[in-house]
Write a protein that holds these residues in place. Structure first.
Motif, PDB file in Angstrom:
ATOM      1  N   ASP A 193      -1.291  -3.649   0.723  1.00  0.00           N
ATOM      2  CA  ASP A 193      -2.665  -3.147   0.775  1.00  0.00           C
ATOM      3  C   ASP A 193      -3.499  -3.493  -0.440  1.00  0.00           C
ATOM      4  O   ASP A 193      -2.693  -3.185  -1.503  1.00  0.00           O
ATOM      5  CB  ASP A 193      -3.065  -1.948   1.386  1.00  0.00           C
ATOM      6  CG  ASP A 193      -2.481  -1.789   2.848  1.00  0.00           C
ATOM      7  OD1 ASP A 193      -2.455  -2.614   3.580  1.00  0.00           O
ATOM      8  OD2 ASP A 193      -2.186  -0.622   3.060  1.00  0.00           O
ATOM      9  N   GLU A 194      -4.550  -3.717  -0.599  1.00  0.00           N
ATOM     10  CA  GLU A 194      -5.290  -3.917  -1.909  1.00  0.00           C
ATOM     11  C   GLU A 194      -5.312  -2.690  -2.623  1.00  0.00           C
ATOM     12  O   GLU A 194      -5.525  -2.620  -3.839  1.00  0.00           O
ATOM     13  CB  GLU A 194      -6.920  -4.163  -1.603  1.00  0.00           C
ATOM     14  CG  GLU A 194      -7.632  -4.948  -2.835  1.00  0.00           C
ATOM     15  CD  GLU A 194      -7.091  -6.144  -3.417  1.00  0.00           C
ATOM     16  OE1 GLU A 194      -7.180  -6.448  -4.481  1.00  0.00           O
ATOM     17  OE2 GLU A 194      -6.444  -6.854  -2.654  1.00  0.00           O
ATOM     18  N   GLU A 195      -5.117  -1.495  -1.776  1.00  0.00           N
ATOM     19  CA  GLU A 195      -5.284  -0.157  -2.698  1.00  0.00           C
ATOM     20  C   GLU A 195      -4.103   0.023  -3.562  1.00  0.00           C
ATOM     21  O   GLU A 195      -4.017   0.517  -4.700  1.00  0.00           O
ATOM     22  CB  GLU A 195      -5.307   0.919  -1.800  1.00  0.00           C
ATOM     23  CG  GLU A 195      -4.064   0.946  -0.805  1.00  0.00           C
ATOM     24  CD  GLU A 195      -4.160   2.103   0.136  1.00  0.00           C
ATOM     25  OE1 GLU A 195      -3.170   2.818   0.555  1.00  0.00           O
ATOM     26  OE2 GLU A 195      -5.288   2.216   0.878  1.00  0.00           O
ATOM     27  N   HIS A 196      -2.901  -0.633  -3.222  1.00  0.00           N
ATOM     28  CA  HIS A 196      -1.728  -0.754  -3.903  1.00  0.00           C
ATOM     29  C   HIS A 196      -2.177  -1.594  -5.336  1.00  0.00           C
ATOM     30  O   HIS A 196      -1.447  -1.111  -6.386  1.00  0.00           O
ATOM     31  CB  HIS A 196      -0.552  -1.457  -3.208  1.00  0.00           C
ATOM     32  CG  HIS A 196      -0.212  -0.631  -1.757  1.00  0.00           C
ATOM     33  ND1 HIS A 196       0.056  -1.311  -0.619  1.00  0.00           N
ATOM     34  CD2 HIS A 196      -0.047   0.472  -1.636  1.00  0.00           C
ATOM     35  CE1 HIS A 196       0.620  -0.510   0.038  1.00  0.00           C
ATOM     36  NE2 HIS A 196       0.131   0.649  -0.529  1.00  0.00           N
ATOM     37  N   ARG A 197      -2.676  -2.526  -5.432  1.00  0.00           N
ATOM     38  CA  ARG A 197      -3.110  -3.359  -6.394  1.00  0.00           C
ATOM     39  C   ARG A 197      -3.517  -2.531  -7.553  1.00  0.00           C
ATOM     40  O   ARG A 197      -3.211  -2.671  -8.672  1.00  0.00           O
ATOM     41  CB  ARG A 197      -3.756  -4.412  -6.022  1.00  0.00           C
ATOM     42  CG  ARG A 197      -4.375  -5.477  -7.185  1.00  0.00           C
ATOM     43  CD  ARG A 197      -5.070  -6.724  -6.893  1.00  0.00           C
ATOM     44  NE  ARG A 197      -5.058  -7.703  -7.820  1.00  0.00           N
ATOM     45  CZ  ARG A 197      -5.707  -8.788  -7.857  1.00  0.00           C
ATOM     46  NH1 ARG A 197      -6.352  -8.902  -6.510  1.00  0.00           N
ATOM     47  NH2 ARG A 197      -5.792  -9.704  -8.695  1.00  0.00           N
ATOM     48  N   GLU A 198      -4.578  -1.520  -7.255  1.00  0.00           N
ATOM     49  CA  GLU A 198      -5.285  -0.742  -8.333  1.00  0.00           C
ATOM     50  C   GLU A 198      -4.073   0.263  -8.910  1.00  0.00           C
ATOM     51  O   GLU A 198      -4.475   0.513 -10.068  1.00  0.00           O
ATOM     52  CB  GLU A 198      -6.395   0.025  -7.797  1.00  0.00           C
ATOM     53  CG  GLU A 198      -7.473  -0.991  -7.360  1.00  0.00           C
ATOM     54  CD  GLU A 198      -8.779  -0.288  -7.028  1.00  0.00           C
ATOM     55  OE1 GLU A 198      -8.647   1.030  -7.072  1.00  0.00           O
ATOM     56  OE2 GLU A 198      -9.727  -0.926  -6.385  1.00  0.00           O
TER      57      GLU A 198
END
Length: 233
Positions: free
Chosen positions: A52-57
């Motif tokens: 998920d994009e939240e992992h990227r942060e």
């Protein structure tokens, strides 16, 4: 190991001058943060997991061991940390070999530092095998010293990489200007006692004491960096 060549001493009589410039690599000089995320997404998709994009942060700017450990825990993927690190490095290398774009303003800044013989180091959490590949695009001649994440016991956000770089260039960390794009890198540079210029790439970074935030490297030149050091007095 780190590569070290003798550096010029740019100190003034009162010791207030800029002594060295220490530069992060991924996301700061070269637009590779997206490459790392692409590599992570592709490798985990092959392992049967969607990121998920939240992992990227969470993983941006971090050392390979921390990022890979987090992603294993977050997804429950059945793979060891060493095996995942190998897969991610290999996939990243494939992407890098297609060409690495420099960030806006990077080429001009490196050329100016070289023209004025300012001791400059590349300080990255990436492994040596990655740095040496990316250096083909940046130009290894721009750096008197390069420090890789897998050459130290502790990498960013610990101060060690920047302390090693400053020592290798014969510079006082307080007289070194560091350019970083992530909170992890900024934390490392500040812990080392350096003056920091943040050029946020993925996650916003707020200004703070001893920290200047700019939108692009196009706003950073030698005069700007020297002003940050002399402005401390």
């Amino acid at each position: 190991m780190t590569s070290i060549v003798p550096a010029l001493d740019t100190r003034s009589a009162d010791g207030s001058a800029l002594q060295a410039v220490l530069l992060d690599m991924d996301g700061t000089l070269v637009d590779t943060e997206g490459f790392w995320w692409d590599a992570e997404v592709e490798v985990f998709a092959e392992l049967g997991h969607m990121l998920d994009e939240e992992h990227r942060e969470v993983v941006v700017g971090g050392p390979m061991t921390r990022s890979a450990s987090y992603l294993i825990q977050a997804t429950g993927a059945e793979i060891t940390l060493p095996a995942l690190s190998d897969l991610l490095n290999a996939r990243f290398e494939e992407l890098v070999d297609r060409g690495v774009p420099l960030m806006p303003g990077a080429a001009q800044l490196l050329a100016e530092l070289a023209a004025h013989q300012v001791p400059t180091a590349l300080v990255s959490a990436s492994h040596r095998r990655i740095i040496d590949r990316v250096l083909k695009s940046i130009g290894p001649e721009h750096f008197a010293l390069t420090v890789a994440g897998d050459e130290l016991e502790r990498t960013k956000p610990h101060p060690d990489p920047y302390l090693v770089a400053a020592t290798g260039l014969g510079a006082d960390p307080a007289r070194c200007a560091v350019v970083e794009d992530t909170a992890t890198g900024v934390a490392a540079a500040e812990a080392a006692g350096c003056v920091v210029v943040a050029v946020p790439s993925v996650v916003p970074i707020e200004p703070a004491a001893g920290r200047t935030v700019v939108r692009s490297l196009e706003e950073v030149d030698l005069s700007f960096l020297r002003g940050l050091i002399t402005g401390m007095h």
